[in-house]
Design an enzyme around this catalytic site. Structure first.
Site, PDB file in Angstrom:
ATOM      1  N   GLY A  12       8.460  14.459  78.738  1.00  0.00           N
ATOM      2  CA  GLY A  12       7.619  14.414  77.542  1.00  0.00           C
ATOM      3  C   GLY A  12       6.639  15.555  77.400  1.00  0.00           C
ATOM      4  O   GLY A  12       5.676  15.456  76.641  1.00  0.00           O
ATOM      5  N   LEU A 116      23.274  12.013  72.399  1.00  0.00           N
ATOM      6  CA  LEU A 116      23.805  12.490  71.124  1.00  0.00           C
ATOM      7  C   LEU A 116      23.584  11.381  70.098  1.00  0.00           C
ATOM      8  O   LEU A 116      23.979  10.238  70.331  1.00  0.00           O
ATOM      9  CB  LEU A 116      25.299  12.764  71.307  1.00  0.00           C
ATOM     10  CG  LEU A 116      26.019  13.558  70.236  1.00  0.00           C
ATOM     11  CD1 LEU A 116      25.376  14.929  70.064  1.00  0.00           C
ATOM     12  CD2 LEU A 116      27.492  13.705  70.633  1.00  0.00           C
ATOM     13  N   ASN A 131      15.606  19.714  66.547  1.00  0.00           N
ATOM     14  CA  ASN A 131      15.789  19.577  67.998  1.00  0.00           C
ATOM     15  C   ASN A 131      15.303  20.857  68.676  1.00  0.00           C
ATOM     16  O   ASN A 131      15.413  21.944  68.107  1.00  0.00           O
ATOM     17  CB  ASN A 131      17.283  19.378  68.299  1.00  0.00           C
ATOM     18  CG  ASN A 131      17.588  19.276  69.781  1.00  0.00           C
ATOM     19  OD1 ASN A 131      16.960  18.505  70.508  1.00  0.00           O
ATOM     20  ND2 ASN A 131      18.565  20.052  70.247  1.00  0.00           N
ATOM     21  N   HIS A 133      16.033  23.116  72.063  1.00  0.00           N
ATOM     22  CA  HIS A 133      17.069  23.259  73.093  1.00  0.00           C
ATOM     23  C   HIS A 133      16.707  24.422  74.028  1.00  0.00           C
ATOM     24  O   HIS A 133      16.320  25.496  73.560  1.00  0.00           O
ATOM     25  CB  HIS A 133      18.428  23.520  72.438  1.00  0.00           C
ATOM     26  CG  HIS A 133      19.538  23.562  73.435  1.00  0.00           C
ATOM     27  ND1 HIS A 133      20.034  22.420  74.036  1.00  0.00           N
ATOM     28  CD2 HIS A 133      20.199  24.605  73.987  1.00  0.00           C
ATOM     29  CE1 HIS A 133      20.977  22.764  74.902  1.00  0.00           C
ATOM     30  NE2 HIS A 133      21.101  24.088  74.889  1.00  0.00           N
TER      31      HIS A 133
HETATM   32  C1  GAR Z   1      13.336  20.387  77.337  1.00  0.00           C
HETATM   33  O1  GAR Z   1      13.555  21.558  78.076  1.00  0.00           O
HETATM   34  C2  GAR Z   1      14.277  20.309  76.162  1.00  0.00           C
HETATM   35  O2  GAR Z   1      14.545  21.542  75.575  1.00  0.00           O
HETATM   36  C3  GAR Z   1      15.499  19.747  76.840  1.00  0.00           C
HETATM   37  O3  GAR Z   1      15.009  18.756  77.695  1.00  0.00           O
HETATM   38  C4  GAR Z   1      13.725  19.170  78.166  1.00  0.00           C
HETATM   39  C5  GAR Z   1      12.749  18.034  78.002  1.00  0.00           C
HETATM   40  O4  GAR Z   1      11.502  18.323  78.569  1.00  0.00           O
HETATM   41  N1  GAR Z   1      16.431  19.246  75.896  1.00  0.00           N
HETATM   42  C6  GAR Z   1      17.752  19.346  76.041  1.00  0.00           C
HETATM   43  O5  GAR Z   1      18.274  19.861  77.007  1.00  0.00           O
HETATM   44  C7  GAR Z   1      18.565  18.762  74.891  1.00  0.00           C
HETATM   45  N2  GAR Z   1      19.884  19.263  74.921  1.00  0.00           N
HETATM   46  P1  GAR Z   1      10.237  17.444  78.233  1.00  0.00           P
HETATM   47  O6  GAR Z   1      10.658  15.984  78.411  1.00  0.00           O
HETATM   48  O7  GAR Z   1       9.212  17.832  79.241  1.00  0.00           O
HETATM   49  O8  GAR Z   1       9.815  17.721  76.841  1.00  0.00           O
END
Ligand code: GAR
Length: 202
Positions: A12, A116, A131, A133
């Site tokens: 998060g 997804l 989103n 990424h």
């Molecule tokens: C982030 O790096 C985001 O870009 C990635 O998950 C992480 C979540 O971090 N998302 C993906 O890989 C989606 N394909 P967070 O929970 O600390 O925000």
């Protein structure tokens, strides 16, 4: 109110960045004058120009995910919708659509949401579903983008913020920023720099 709903599955840090950055912007816009109130759920939301932003809801699919604590401590209402509580992904997403619609979201942000979403969900929020990424799309789609980029040996990777379409990690790109891969980088060291860029870009 411009209402933002965030979907997140894990740590998060991007959710927190959205909430905290809105507060910081407001402070900057008002020269630090004390008009600032905590974001969402706690009374007065912050004001930016003529828009009043409200992080109205954080939805996670993972019970116990650290993002829940972050939301609680910032007064953001939280919904936990685990997939295994539903008969099918379609049934889950029907409930997800209801939850987002009930919050009257102007913008839905998938910030580390590791599932997804169904075509029905994408259609319901077309044009206001984005989103973040951790790679320069269309390279390194999927949930292990940082590790995949490192393993491939690219010298530059980065961050993409994009509108969400039905196919995984696809849709018109809103913003992208490059991050250099340094000699000796590990997944953790590269992830740290990528996350820092995500928090600003998002
Ligand atoms: C982030 O790096 C985001 O870009 C990635 O998950 C992480 C979540 O971090 N998302 C993906 O890989 C989606 N394909 P967070 O929970 O600390 O925000």
């Amino acid at each position: 109110f411009f209402k933002i709903v965030v979907l997140a599955s894990g740590n998060g840090s991007n959710f927190q960045a959205i909430v905290d950055q809105l507060q910081r912007r407001i402070l900057a816009d008002t020269d630090g004058a004390p008009v600032l109130a905590p974001v969402a759920g706690t009374g007065t939301p912050p004001v930016m120009g003529a828009l009043v932003f409200d992080v109205a809801l954080m939805i996670t699919d993972v019970p116990g995910a650290p993002v829940i604590q972050r939301a609680w401590s910032r007064g953001v209402p939280t919904a936990v919708l685990p997939y295994d509580a539903y008969e099918s992904i379609e049934a889950h997403d029907a409930h997800l659509i209801d939850a987002v619609q009930e919050s009257h979201a102007d913008l839905v942000v998938m910030a580390g949401y590791m599932r997804l979403v169904t075509p029905a969900f994408v259609r319901a929020f077309a044009g206001r579903l984005i989103n973040v990424h951790p790679a320069l799309l269309p390279s390194f789609k999927g949930t292990k983008a940082i590790a995949d980029a490192l393993e491939y040996g690219v010298k530059v990777t980065g961050v993409t913020v994009h509108y969400v379409e039905e196919e995984m990690d696809s849709g018109p790109i809103i913003a992208q920023e490059a991050v250099r891969v340094l000699q000796g980088d590990t997944v953790d060291s590269l992830a740290e720099r990528i996350h820092a860029v995500e928090h600003e870009l998002l």
